[in-house]
Design a protein around this motif. Structure first.
Motif, PDB file in Angstrom:
ATOM      1  N   THR A   4       0.853  -1.190   0.000  1.00  0.00           N
ATOM      2  CA  THR A   4       0.000   0.000   0.000  1.00  0.00           C
ATOM      3  C   THR A   4       0.891   1.242   0.000  1.00  0.00           C
ATOM      4  N   ASP A   5       0.713   2.088  -1.003  1.00  0.00           N
ATOM      5  CA  ASP A   5       1.556   3.292  -1.077  1.00  0.00           C
ATOM      6  C   ASP A   5       0.884   4.491  -0.422  1.00  0.00           C
ATOM      7  N   ALA A   6      -0.451   4.468  -0.400  1.00  0.00           N
ATOM      8  CA  ALA A   6      -1.160   5.592   0.231  1.00  0.00           C
ATOM      9  C   ALA A   6      -2.481   5.095   0.780  1.00  0.00           C
ATOM     10  N   GLY A   7      -2.925   5.723   1.854  1.00  0.00           N
ATOM     11  CA  GLY A   7      -4.240   5.359   2.407  1.00  0.00           C
ATOM     12  C   GLY A   7      -4.124   4.706   3.770  1.00  0.00           C
ATOM     13  N   ASP A   8      -5.027   3.735   3.990  1.00  0.00           N
ATOM     14  CA  ASP A   8      -5.153   3.174   5.337  1.00  0.00           C
ATOM     15  C   ASP A   8      -4.850   1.687   5.369  1.00  0.00           C
ATOM     16  N   VAL A   9      -4.396   1.273   6.531  1.00  0.00           N
ATOM     17  CA  VAL A   9      -4.348  -0.161   6.848  1.00  0.00           C
ATOM     18  C   VAL A   9      -5.185  -0.332   8.109  1.00  0.00           C
ATOM     19  N   ARG A  10      -6.213  -1.165   8.029  1.00  0.00           N
ATOM     20  CA  ARG A  10      -7.097  -1.383   9.189  1.00  0.00           C
ATOM     21  C   ARG A  10      -6.901  -2.791   9.736  1.00  0.00           C
ATOM     22  N   ILE A  11      -6.751  -2.853  11.044  1.00  0.00           N
ATOM     23  CA  ILE A  11      -6.610  -4.166  11.684  1.00  0.00           C
ATOM     24  C   ILE A  11      -7.769  -4.304  12.664  1.00  0.00           C
ATOM     25  N   GLY A  12      -8.646  -5.243  12.372  1.00  0.00           N
ATOM     26  CA  GLY A  12      -9.847  -5.375  13.201  1.00  0.00           C
ATOM     27  C   GLY A  12      -9.872  -6.703  13.929  1.00  0.00           C
ATOM     28  N   ALA A  13     -10.570  -6.733  15.057  1.00  0.00           N
ATOM     29  CA  ALA A  13     -10.768  -8.001  15.778  1.00  0.00           C
ATOM     30  C   ALA A  13     -12.149  -7.988  16.390  1.00  0.00           C
ATOM     31  N   LYS A  14     -12.898  -9.045  16.145  1.00  0.00           N
ATOM     32  CA  LYS A  14     -14.227  -9.146  16.778  1.00  0.00           C
ATOM     33  C   LYS A  14     -14.581 -10.604  17.046  1.00  0.00           C
ATOM     34  N   LEU A  15     -15.576 -10.746  17.923  1.00  0.00           N
ATOM     35  CA  LEU A  15     -16.039 -12.083  18.292  1.00  0.00           C
ATOM     36  C   LEU A  15     -16.987 -12.578  17.202  1.00  0.00           C
ATOM     37  N   LYS A  16     -16.923 -13.857  16.855  1.00  0.00           N
ATOM     38  CA  LYS A  16     -17.892 -14.404  15.899  1.00  0.00           C
ATOM     39  C   LYS A  16     -19.203 -14.601  16.633  1.00  0.00           C
TER      40      LYS A  16
END
Ligand code: ADP
Length: 373
Positions: free
Chosen positions: A279-291
């Protein structure tokens, strides 16, 4: 006329069956309902180096006795087909004067029954699998040798690298040095590249570990937030350099995990590293949730707004050295082992990995893992 026809048909069928037995490359022995030997084909005689036996009993025959399958033979008597586990046979086992040259045999035995289920015959088919077994052994040895070499080299590389990282970090953190900005940037560059090397070496070590079947689970209790922090940390320099936004999205009811933290750190680090790298520009999102379905699993997602992966390549990226195409990825370092390692660890932990991507728009990897291993 009809009788003549049917007797000719009967004779043809008999000769066909005889040929099927006689010309069969598998060693075949046929027994009567009491397990008394009736006949065998040439392949059987060649295999066991025996003349056609006269008083051989299926339930007490030397080859099957060697295989230690007395219990299975009882099943055969009840009308079941049995697969005899592979066994080594030496002609000397049957008291013959043949050179000591054991062969590995696998066999299948089945009863021939009439329409009322009464057993009239037993058939045993033997196959010489010596070459296959020897090749498997050689392959196993070669894999072990490769893993040992990879593991030794990786360990040896890590030691001097740790020295470089330690010294560069000390210099960077030494306020008394008052290094000019350009020199600070050089030092950060040294550290960033050393970190990249560590990650690559870790992946090589992990592949060696997985290949040699040494990837057992070590459980501990931990928070996924710590995993995220540990996974982002090696890329701080690159994140700053590229001006990316790294956003963590963690749901409130996320429980602690009781699982293999080290492996999960390795999985998430590989995914986060790729998201930042591609990724050269923008966002990296790291998510965690319960199933929500069972509340026994967590879903960890890593999304980016980077170059994306072409649809046709989505499966091959999980293979050893699976890089999308060298011209496209040439400017990004990597050896194509990160996703292989991640997928292997996810399998060990009983999880799943999914990927969605659109070329030029970005990629999302989702990993589903049990809360407790
Ligand atoms: P490496 O990154 O070392 O090449 P990986 O096994 O981690 O090896 O990834 C394999 C390939 O999958 C990469 O070379 C790249 O082509 C593709 N890939 C993985 N993650 C991404 C991503 N987030 N965006 C675009 N391509 C990706």
């Amino acid at each position: 006329m009809r009788d003549k026809d049917s007797s000719a048909e009967f004779a043809m069928e008999r000769s066909m069956l005889k040929n099927i037995i006689e010309l069969n490359p598998y060693g075949i022995a046929v027994f009567d309902e009491e397990g008394r030997y009736l006949r065998s084909n040439q392949a059987y005689i060649d295999l066991f180096k025996l003349p056609p036996p006269k008083f051989l009993s299926l339930f007490d025959s030397p080859p099957l006795k060697t295989a230690g399958v007395q219990e299975q033979l009882l099943e055969l008597r009840k009308g079941k087909t049995i697969r005899v586990p592979q066994f080594w046979h030496n002609s000397r086992d049957v008291g013959e004067e043949w050179p000591d040259n054991p062969i590995c045999i696998s066999a299948v035995a089945f009863p021939l029954m009439d329409h009322e289920g009464a057993i009239h015959n037993y058939v045993v088919m033997f196959e010489d699998i010596t070459e296959k077994v020897r090749m498997e052994e050689q392959l196993k040895e070669a894999l072990q040798f490769k893993s040992d070499i990879m593991s030794t080299i990786s360990h040896e590389l890590r030691t001097p690298l740790s020295g470089i990282i330690g010294s560069a970090t000390l210099l960077l953190e030494d306020n008394a040095l008052q290094l000019p900005e350009r020199r600070m940037a050089n030092l950060k560059n040294v550290l960033g590249n050393a970190d990249k090397l560590v990650l690559m070496i870790n992946n090589i070590l992990d592949v060696a570990r997985i290949d040699s079947g040494d990837a057992g689970i070590n459980t501990e209790r931990f928070s996924l937030i710590d995993v995220m922090d540990a996974s982002i940390e090696p890329f701080q320099g690159l994140i700053e350099e590229k001006g990316l936004r790294v956003i963590r999205e963690v749901c409130d009811d996320l429980p602690l995990l009781f699982n293999d933290k080290q492996k999960i750190v390795r999985i998430v680090t590989n995914l986060v590293g790729n998201a930042i790298k591609f990724t050269d520009a923008g966002d990296v999102r790291i998510g965690a949730k319960l199933k929500e379905e069972d509340r026994k699993r967590v879903s960890i997602s890593v999304s980016d707004t980077g170059i994306g992966i072409p649809e046709g390549k989505l499966n091959s990226i999980f293979e050893h050295f699976g890089r999308v195409d060298t011209s496209r990825t040439r400017r990004h370092s990597g050896i194509g082992l990160g996703l292989t390692v991640s997928k292997a660890y996810i399998d060990v932990l009983g999880g799943e990995i999914h990927v969605k991507s659109e070329e030029g728009r970005g990629t999302t990897f989702t990993v589903i893992l049990p809360i407790s291993a």
